[in-house]
Design a protein around this motif. Structure first.
Motif, PDB file in Angstrom:
ATOM      1  N   ASP A  42       8.036  20.130 -19.323  1.00 42.94           N
ATOM      2  CA  ASP A  42       6.879  19.341 -19.739  1.00 42.94           C
ATOM      3  C   ASP A  42       7.343  18.019 -20.339  1.00 42.94           C
ATOM      4  OD1 ASP A  42       5.177  21.289 -18.927  1.00 42.94           O
ATOM      5  OD2 ASP A  42       4.603  21.981 -20.921  1.00 42.94           O
ATOM      6  N   GLY A  43       6.646  16.965 -19.973  1.00 46.66           N
ATOM      7  CA  GLY A  43       6.958  15.645 -20.486  1.00 46.66           C
ATOM      8  C   GLY A  43       7.976  14.881 -19.671  1.00 46.66           C
ATOM      9  N   ALA A  44       8.574  15.529 -18.667  1.00 48.49           N
ATOM     10  CA  ALA A  44       9.625  14.860 -17.894  1.00 48.49           C
ATOM     11  C   ALA A  44       9.064  13.887 -16.866  1.00 48.49           C
ATOM     12  CB  ALA A  44      10.509  15.893 -17.206  1.00 48.49           C
ATOM     13  N   LEU A  45       7.863  14.160 -16.340  1.00 48.19           N
ATOM     14  CA  LEU A  45       7.278  13.305 -15.309  1.00 48.19           C
ATOM     15  C   LEU A  45       6.341  12.283 -15.933  1.00 48.19           C
ATOM     16  CD1 LEU A  45       6.535  15.983 -12.556  1.00 48.19           C
ATOM     17  CD2 LEU A  45       8.490  14.415 -12.717  1.00 48.19           C
ATOM     18  N   ARG A  46       6.444  11.041 -15.496  1.00 51.33           N
ATOM     19  CA  ARG A  46       5.725   9.945 -16.124  1.00 51.33           C
ATOM     20  C   ARG A  46       4.523   9.455 -15.325  1.00 51.33           C
ATOM     21  NH1 ARG A  46      11.013   6.055 -17.285  1.00 51.33           N
ATOM     22  NH2 ARG A  46      12.351   7.663 -18.223  1.00 51.33           N
TER      23      ARG A  46
ATOM     24  N   GLY B 164       0.783  -1.229   0.000  1.00 57.62           N
ATOM     25  CA  GLY B 164       0.000   0.000   0.000  1.00 57.62           C
ATOM     26  C   GLY B 164       0.812   1.274   0.000  1.00 57.62           C
ATOM     27  N   THR B 165       2.116   1.174  -0.146  1.00 59.23           N
ATOM     28  CA  THR B 165       2.969   2.367  -0.220  1.00 59.23           C
ATOM     29  C   THR B 165       3.534   2.481  -1.632  1.00 59.23           C
ATOM     30  OG1 THR B 165       4.969   1.185   0.470  1.00 59.23           O
ATOM     31  CG2 THR B 165       3.578   2.128   2.213  1.00 59.23           C
ATOM     32  N   LEU B 166       4.087   3.646  -1.936  1.00 60.96           N
ATOM     33  CA  LEU B 166       4.651   3.878  -3.260  1.00 60.96           C
ATOM     34  C   LEU B 166       5.666   2.790  -3.592  1.00 60.96           C
ATOM     35  CD1 LEU B 166       4.534   6.088  -5.545  1.00 60.96           C
ATOM     36  CD2 LEU B 166       6.665   6.954  -4.552  1.00 60.96           C
ATOM     37  N   ASP B 167       5.571   2.231  -4.787  1.00 60.87           N
ATOM     38  CA  ASP B 167       6.416   1.113  -5.189  1.00 60.87           C
ATOM     39  C   ASP B 167       7.802   1.608  -5.597  1.00 60.87           C
ATOM     40  OD1 ASP B 167       7.572  -1.147  -6.185  1.00 60.87           O
ATOM     41  OD2 ASP B 167       6.095  -1.499  -7.766  1.00 60.87           O
ATOM     42  N   PRO B 168       8.834   1.369  -4.766  1.00 58.55           N
ATOM     43  CA  PRO B 168      10.175   1.864  -5.095  1.00 58.55           C
ATOM     44  C   PRO B 168      10.817   1.112  -6.250  1.00 58.55           C
ATOM     45  CG  PRO B 168      10.269   0.471  -3.151  1.00 58.55           C
ATOM     46  CD  PRO B 168       8.807   0.607  -3.506  1.00 58.55           C
ATOM     47  N   GLY B 169      10.242  -0.044  -6.605  1.00 61.58           N
ATOM     48  CA  GLY B 169      10.791  -0.818  -7.705  1.00 61.58           C
ATOM     49  C   GLY B 169      10.247  -0.429  -9.058  1.00 61.58           C
ATOM     50  N   ASP B 170       9.286   0.480  -9.093  1.00 63.64           N
ATOM     51  CA  ASP B 170       8.691   0.925 -10.348  1.00 63.64           C
ATOM     52  C   ASP B 170       9.684   1.831 -11.074  1.00 63.64           C
ATOM     53  OD1 ASP B 170       7.174   2.751 -12.159  1.00 63.64           O
ATOM     54  OD2 ASP B 170       5.448   1.625 -11.427  1.00 63.64           O
ATOM     55  N   ALA B 171      10.040   1.460 -12.300  1.00 61.24           N
ATOM     56  CA  ALA B 171      11.064   2.217 -13.038  1.00 61.24           C
ATOM     57  C   ALA B 171      10.628   3.651 -13.297  1.00 61.24           C
ATOM     58  CB  ALA B 171      11.381   1.508 -14.351  1.00 61.24           C
ATOM     59  N   ASP B 172       9.341   3.853 -13.616  1.00 57.84           N
ATOM     60  CA  ASP B 172       8.852   5.211 -13.862  1.00 57.84           C
ATOM     61  C   ASP B 172       8.895   6.046 -12.588  1.00 57.84           C
ATOM     62  OD1 ASP B 172       8.397   4.700 -16.537  1.00 57.84           O
ATOM     63  OD2 ASP B 172       6.293   4.191 -16.250  1.00 57.84           O
ATOM     64  N   VAL B 173       8.566   5.427 -11.460  1.00 63.04           N
ATOM     65  CA  VAL B 173       8.641   6.137 -10.181  1.00 63.04           C
ATOM     66  C   VAL B 173      10.076   6.562  -9.900  1.00 63.04           C
ATOM     67  CG1 VAL B 173       8.427   5.869  -7.672  1.00 63.04           C
ATOM     68  CG2 VAL B 173       6.587   5.067  -9.180  1.00 63.04           C
ATOM     69  N   ARG B 174      11.012   5.659 -10.102  1.00 60.25           N
ATOM     70  CA  ARG B 174      12.419   5.999  -9.842  1.00 60.25           C
ATOM     71  C   ARG B 174      12.880   7.153 -10.734  1.00 60.25           C
ATOM     72  NH1 ARG B 174      13.253   0.349 -10.102  1.00 60.25           N
ATOM     73  NH2 ARG B 174      14.419   0.634 -12.067  1.00 60.25           N
ATOM     74  N   ALA B 175      12.469   7.120 -11.991  1.00 59.96           N
ATOM     75  CA  ALA B 175      12.865   8.197 -12.900  1.00 59.96           C
ATOM     76  C   ALA B 175      12.260   9.526 -12.464  1.00 59.96           C
ATOM     77  CB  ALA B 175      12.425   7.854 -14.327  1.00 59.96           C
ATOM     78  N   ASP B 176      10.994   9.499 -12.049  1.00 62.48           N
ATOM     79  CA  ASP B 176      10.333  10.733 -11.608  1.00 62.48           C
ATOM     80  C   ASP B 176      10.970  11.276 -10.335  1.00 62.48           C
ATOM     81  OD1 ASP B 176       8.649  10.721 -13.732  1.00 62.48           O
ATOM     82  OD2 ASP B 176       6.856  10.110 -12.628  1.00 62.48           O
ATOM     83  N   ILE B 177      11.334  10.397  -9.417  1.00 58.73           N
ATOM     84  CA  ILE B 177      11.991  10.842  -8.184  1.00 58.73           C
ATOM     85  C   ILE B 177      13.299  11.560  -8.518  1.00 58.73           C
ATOM     86  CG2 ILE B 177      13.184  10.053  -6.106  1.00 58.73           C
ATOM     87  CD1 ILE B 177      10.185   9.950  -5.794  1.00 58.73           C
ATOM     88  N   ALA B 178      14.061  11.003  -9.435  1.00 55.78           N
ATOM     89  CA  ALA B 178      15.327  11.642  -9.820  1.00 55.78           C
ATOM     90  C   ALA B 178      15.081  13.020 -10.427  1.00 55.78           C
ATOM     91  CB  ALA B 178      16.079  10.746 -10.808  1.00 55.78           C
ATOM     92  N   THR B 179      14.048  13.130 -11.261  1.00 53.66           N
ATOM     93  CA  THR B 179      13.713  14.425 -11.871  1.00 53.66           C
ATOM     94  C   THR B 179      13.318  15.441 -10.807  1.00 53.66           C
ATOM     95  OG1 THR B 179      12.977  13.360 -13.919  1.00 53.66           O
ATOM     96  CG2 THR B 179      12.148  15.579 -13.481  1.00 53.66           C
ATOM     97  N   LEU B 180      12.489  15.026  -9.858  1.00 46.10           N
ATOM     98  CA  LEU B 180      12.032  15.940  -8.806  1.00 46.10           C
ATOM     99  C   LEU B 180      13.155  16.314  -7.854  1.00 46.10           C
ATOM    100  CD1 LEU B 180       8.580  14.254  -8.108  1.00 46.10           C
ATOM    101  CD2 LEU B 180       8.943  16.505  -9.119  1.00 46.10           C
TER     102      LEU B 180
END
Length: 472
Positions: free
Chosen positions: A156-160, A129-145
């Motif tokens: 624009d377009g950087a967050l997935r 029930g928590t944010l999935d740290p193994g999700d590749a898109d999540v990891r990419a978005d975290i790095a961007t943020l």
């Protein structure tokens, strides 16, 4: 001669009012337009509440609606006739990639509500029930943020993902003022959807900021909802029907059933539309109502999808007309009803069940079973496994629910055997488990490990998969 040959004009807003943007919606699709946008358009204060809606999967819907000034035709398809209504609550449409506009709009003090219809998988949560740290898109978005937090921007377009986009927008709002209260209203089919939305945003915020920001606790109201309105995909024939009856061209109408339900729970400290004047209900405790819908409506839909496809049907109405499928549905509802009657809430189960039969049997609603069958690995956990586990805890077996999982397992194996791609967020994992030494146990474990570990449940599923007689 058809209306098209007569040169029908394109649908435009015309004299229909354009309310100011005070709601931002993520997940612009048919269901949102048949539900939240429809309730907003019908509210007593509709002239005060316009929606800026962002797509979830691509720019096409936003582009087509923008060409129509945001307006579209809602077609209520009853068994006897259609009813047509022009909806004008959406006043701005954008692609999901336009995060600069999203941040600007959510930062506007006039905007006090964000609604979501991004489907279960859009929250990017793991099994806990928590944010999935193994999700590749999540990891990419975290790095961007994280890069943005050090002084850069987010192009624009950087967050997935929805959690990253909504975090970025809310963070911008509270960077301007710390008292700008806003409500996030989740309208997706998952239990505790308000808590799920919070968990998704909190997961992003914690990684980016190193801790939960104060605004997430103090400034955001997380509203939970139970939503219900069958909305099949719009076909080219539907476009022609609108043109023939309304004498204009609408390239993005929405077809839905006459029935609708929206039940909300939670405190709105800032302004909101008077949705109750359009038929929405506000309750103190949402869980019993959500369980009723998830188990009886959505659970039966999943049953009809897998058993119906295996028996050669294409639509809900077609499967419901099959005595074997209908019998399976009634058995499942008996299981659900036995649990729902233990809840301390006025759920009107008998009336709800009767309404479901009428809705499922409506031949005018062409609700495709393959549309429902998508993402079964996620949906069955809450629609089917939950009532089975509750029945087992009360001393029962939950066989009617186990039969649904057996139908899903047969469906998955049959699709793979035919070389078909599985429309599921966990498609690769499904294929891996289906090819394992014990595929039935492996696939059952994806729905509920407790059931795979229980000898009786596993044996019943094995028998139902092996028998196949009651399914196809």
């Amino acid at each position: 001669m058809s209306a098209a040959l007569l040169g029908s004009p394109r649908l435009r807003r015309g004299d229909l009012s354009r309310p100011p943007v005070r709601i931002v919606h993520l997940g612009l699709g048919a269901f949102h337009r048949a539900h939240q946008a429809w309730y907003t358009a019908r509210a007593a204060d509709a002239s005060e509440w316009g929606i800026a809606a962002f797509t979830g999967r691509g720019p096409e819907t936003a582009r087509v609606l923008a060409e129509q000034d945001g307006v579209y035709t809602l077609v209520e398809r009853g068994a006897a006739h259609d009813r047509f209504e022009i909806i004008g609550s959406i006043v701005e449409t954008r692609d999901a990639s336009e995060t600069t506009a999203l941040r600007r709009l959510v930062s506007d003090p006039a905007v006090t509500v964000v609604t979501l219809t991004v489907t279960e998988k859009g929250y990017r949560l793991g099994p806990d029930g928590t944010l999935d740290p193994g999700d590749a898109d999540v990891r990419a978005d975290i790095a961007t943020l994280q890069a943005a937090s050090r002084g850069g921007g987010v192009p624009d377009g950087a967050l997935r993902t929805m959690p990253a986009r909504l975090f970025w927008a809310l963070d911008g709002r509270f960077a301007l003022r710390d008292d700008a209260i806003i409500a996030v209203v989740s309208c997706d089919n998952l239990p505790g959807n308000g808590a799920a939305a919070r968990a998704a945003i909190e997961g992003v915020a914690t990684v980016v900021h190193g801790s939960v920001p104060a605004w997430l606790d103090a400034g955001v109201d997380w509203i939970e909802t139970s939503i219900d309105r069958i909305t099949p995909r719009t076909t080219t024939r539907d476009l022609a029907i609108v043109e023939e009856n309304c004498r204009y061209v609408d390239r993005s109408p929405v077809v839905t059933e006459p029935f609708s339900s929206w039940i909300l729970s939670g405190e709105f400290r800032a302004a909101r539309p008077s949705w109750e004047t359009a038929g929405a209900e506000f309750v103190e405790e949402l869980a019993p109502f959500e369980s009723r819908k998830l188990w009886m409506l959505n659970g039966a839909h999943s049953l009809l999808a897998y058993a119906g496809i295996l028996r050669g049907h294409d639509t809900v109405a077609g499967a419901m007309a099959d005595p074997i499928c209908a019998s399976m549905v009634n058995d499942l509802w008996d299981l659900d009803e036995s649990i729902l009657r233990t809840f301390d809430a006025e759920l009107a189960v008998d009336e709800y069940r009767a309404a479901l039969v009428a809705r499922f049997e409506n031949p005018a609603i062409v609700h495709q079973l393959r549309q429902i069958a998508a993402d079964g690995s996620v949906k069955l956990r809450v629609r089917i496994a939950d009532p089975i586990l509750r029945a087992r805890a009360a001393g029962g077996a939950g066989d009617a629910g186990l039969r649904v999982i057996a139908a899903w397992i047969r469906f998955v194996r049959d699709e793979l055997a035919r070389g078909h791609a599985i429309d599921d967020v966990a498609a690769d994992e499904l294929a891996r488990r289906a090819a394992s030494e014990d595929p039935i146990a492996a696939l059952l474990g994806m729905i509920a490990s407790e059931l795979a570990d229980d000898p009786h449940s596993l044996a019943r599923v094995r028998a139902q998969v092996g028998e196949g007689v009651a399914i196809g």
